[in-house]
Design an enzyme around this catalytic site. Structure first.
Site, short mmCIF file in Angstrom:
data_model
loop_
_atom_site.label_atom_id
_atom_site.label_comp_id
_atom_site.label_asym_id
_atom_site.label_seq_id
_atom_site.Cartn_x
_atom_site.Cartn_y
_atom_site.Cartn_z
N GLU A 1 -2.43 8.65 4.41
CA GLU A 1 -3.35 7.60 4.84
C GLU A 1 -3.04 7.14 6.27
O GLU A 1 -3.91 6.66 6.98
CB GLU A 1 -3.28 6.41 3.87
CG GLU A 1 -4.57 5.62 3.79
CD GLU A 1 -4.63 4.68 2.59
OE1 GLU A 1 -5.51 4.87 1.74
OE2 GLU A 1 -3.80 3.76 2.49
N HIS B 1 9.41 26.17 -11.63
CA HIS B 1 8.71 26.96 -12.63
C HIS B 1 7.21 26.75 -12.53
O HIS B 1 6.48 26.99 -13.48
CB HIS B 1 9.23 26.60 -14.02
CG HIS B 1 10.70 26.83 -14.14
ND1 HIS B 1 11.23 28.01 -14.60
CD2 HIS B 1 11.77 26.06 -13.76
CE1 HIS B 1 12.55 27.95 -14.55
NE2 HIS B 1 12.90 26.78 -14.03
N LYS C 1 -16.03 3.07 -0.45
CA LYS C 1 -16.03 1.68 -0.95
C LYS C 1 -17.43 1.09 -0.83
O LYS C 1 -17.91 0.42 -1.73
CB LYS C 1 -15.08 0.82 -0.09
CG LYS C 1 -13.64 0.91 -0.44
CD LYS C 1 -12.90 -0.20 0.30
CE LYS C 1 -11.42 0.03 0.35
NZ LYS C 1 -10.74 -0.89 1.25
O1 PA5 Z 1 -2.16 1.20 2.55
C1 PA5 Z 1 -3.19 0.57 2.43
O2 PA5 Z 1 -3.52 -0.30 3.25
C2 PA5 Z 1 -4.11 0.81 1.27
O3 PA5 Z 1 -3.68 1.88 0.49
C3 PA5 Z 1 -4.16 -0.43 0.39
O4 PA5 Z 1 -2.88 -0.76 -0.05
C4 PA5 Z 1 -5.08 -0.23 -0.82
O5 PA5 Z 1 -6.36 0.16 -0.40
C5 PA5 Z 1 -5.20 -1.52 -1.62
O6 PA5 Z 1 -5.60 -2.55 -0.79
P1 PA5 Z 1 -5.43 -4.06 -1.19
O7 PA5 Z 1 -3.98 -4.38 -1.20
O8 PA5 Z 1 -6.17 -4.82 -0.14
O9 PA5 Z 1 -6.03 -4.22 -2.53
#
Ligand code: PA5
Length: 430
Positions: free
Chosen positions: A283, A304, A418
């Site tokens: 990410e 394996h 989203k």
């Molecule tokens: O690393 C990130 O910013 C994302 O993976 C968020 O943690 C994830 O989308 C969840 O977001 P939030 O904490 O706002 O619910």
């Protein structure tokens, strides 16, 4: 002292490995990356030396444990779940919830919106002793809020509104968001996720610290290990192994076409650590058509399953082994079947010995087959080493972001999905 070392020898000495000229060439940019990180530190860099979150988390954890809690439901997804899950899996008993005499309540993670998982949590949680911790920095992640609404209903039905309110914690941005608003309306306890720390860098905030403290883990030791890493990076700059790793993996991807980075711990307890790292790397760096693909595996299990591919498949991978020197437990292998040569030889050794011999054997086999690999070695799986490793890998990822020329701290690519979800589910304004 945390005992974590990084060994990149087999990224250099294998055929097609990185040479001195590759590393010398990238050095000025690596130095610039680490200078940027230290000169204008992102929020996650100050967490190890911030003790207020540990104090708040420990205080609340004491209250939860003192209340005789039977169940602790951590509701969150992505960066709001993977760090806490990694800590829990690494440092608590693998069958924590089934263990009599366990430290603290049973722990459940409500992460995905799969109703089978959530129903299963509600099947086993005793509402009379359940606490719920809703963790979302933005305060409006659909998956988290949906899980929360179901669990809230479960608690309100069983305990009434007052009972539910007394057992619910909102871990969120203290300045804004719908969860903050709910916490004010319903007078919920709040733990902060600092504004300048993104989800996947938040394991050392209350996001990771509260669930760790609830099961009696030493949250200060997690921070101490992480602080050691920060201090070392300040001293060593671009020479620090975690930072050097940024250059190694960047070059393996961009100069050698190895765009798959496998993290393969040789310990079941570190399987979720690999999952945490996969999110951190993917990410943070997968942007603008750039970034290598992280993948998690576990030794010996995946010997394996996947090692055939690593040994003889496309030359597109770097394998990063995570080796544990001292396993927390060991079992002698009893001697038996001496007359059967394929079995008898195992007797007299130990299970940990076999695990580590297989780890070393895989490393050697990969190296001899010209498959680049590196090793992260942990003296043991404990709070201090884990804290160090979290911080080191976050630093490495942030430095890699600078090398790739991408913003490691945003995730614009997840917004489109989203938005479609909001529209289809009828969220106003979408
Ligand atoms: O690393 C990130 O910013 C994302 O993976 C968020 O943690 C994830 O989308 C969840 O977001 P939030 O904490 O706002 O619910």
């Amino acid at each position: 002292m945390a005992e974590v070392t990084f060994d990149y020898l087999n990224l250099r000495e294998v055929e097609g490995g990185l040479g001195k000229e590759d590393l010398d060439g990238i050095q000025p940019r690596l130095k610039e990356a680490v200078d940027g990180l230290l000169g204008d530190p992102p929020g996650f860099m100050r967490l190890p030396k911030t003790r207020e979150y540990a104090e708040a988390s420990s205080g609340l954890a004491d209250e939860i444990r003192g209340s005789g809690a039977t169940d602790f439901v951590h509701v969150g997804i992505g960066g709001s779940a993977l760090g806490p899950m990694a800590v829990h899996r690494a440092l608590n008993h693998p069958y924590h919830n089934a263990l009599s005499g366990r430290r603290g309540p049973r722990v459940h993670f409500a992460e995905n919106t799969d109703p089978a998982t959530l129903s299963a949590i509600l099947d086993v949680a005793d509402p009379a002793g359940t606490w719920v911790n809703v963790v979302t920095k933005s305060g409006s992640t659909a998956e988290t809020m949906a899980n929360f609404l179901v669990i809230r209903g479960f608690l309100v039905d069983a305990l009434g509104s007052f009972g539910y309110q007394g057992r619910t914690i909102a871990t969120t941005d203290p300045e804004k968001g719908f969860l903050k608003e709910i916490s004010e309306r319903e007078d919920l306890r709040v733990l902060p996720i600092p504004a300048d720390v993104g989800g996947r860098f938040s394991v050392l905030t209350p996001v990771g610290l509260l669930p760790a403290a609830v099961t009696g883990l030493d949250v200060n030791a997690l921070l101490t290990g992480a602080a050691q890493c920060v201090d070392e990076v300040r001293e060593q700059g671009a020479e620090h192994p975690a930072v050097v790793g940024a250059a190694m993996h960047y070059l393996m991807d961009t100069a050698r076409g190895r765009n798959v980075r496998v993290m393969m711990p040789y310990a079941d307890s570190l399987e979720r650590l690999a999952a945490w790292f996969v999110q951190l790397w993917a990410e943070s760096l997968g942007k603008d058509g750039k970034g290598s693909t992280p993948h998690g595996a576990v030794g010996t299990t995946d010997q394996h399953s996947q090692v055939q591919l690593y040994m003889e498949g496309p030359q597109d991978k770097v394998i990063e082994i995570v080796e544990v020197q001292e396993h927390p437990r060991d079992l002698p292998i009893p001697k038996a079947y001496d007359d059967l040569e394929g079995v008898g030889y195992l007797g007299g050794h130990t299970m940990a010995e076999l695990l580590n011999v297989e780890c070393d054997a895989t490393r050697k086999a990969l190296t001899e087959a010209g498959r680049p690999n590196s090793t992260i070695k942990l003296g043991a799986v404990n709070e201090e080493n884990l804290g160090y490793l979290f911080q080191a890998l976050e630093i490495q990822t942030a430095a890699s972001g600078a090398l790739y020329g991408v913003n490691a701290f945003d995730q614009p690519g997840v917004e489109a999905g989203k938005e479609i979800t909001y529209k289809r589910m009828g969220r106003p304004g979408h």
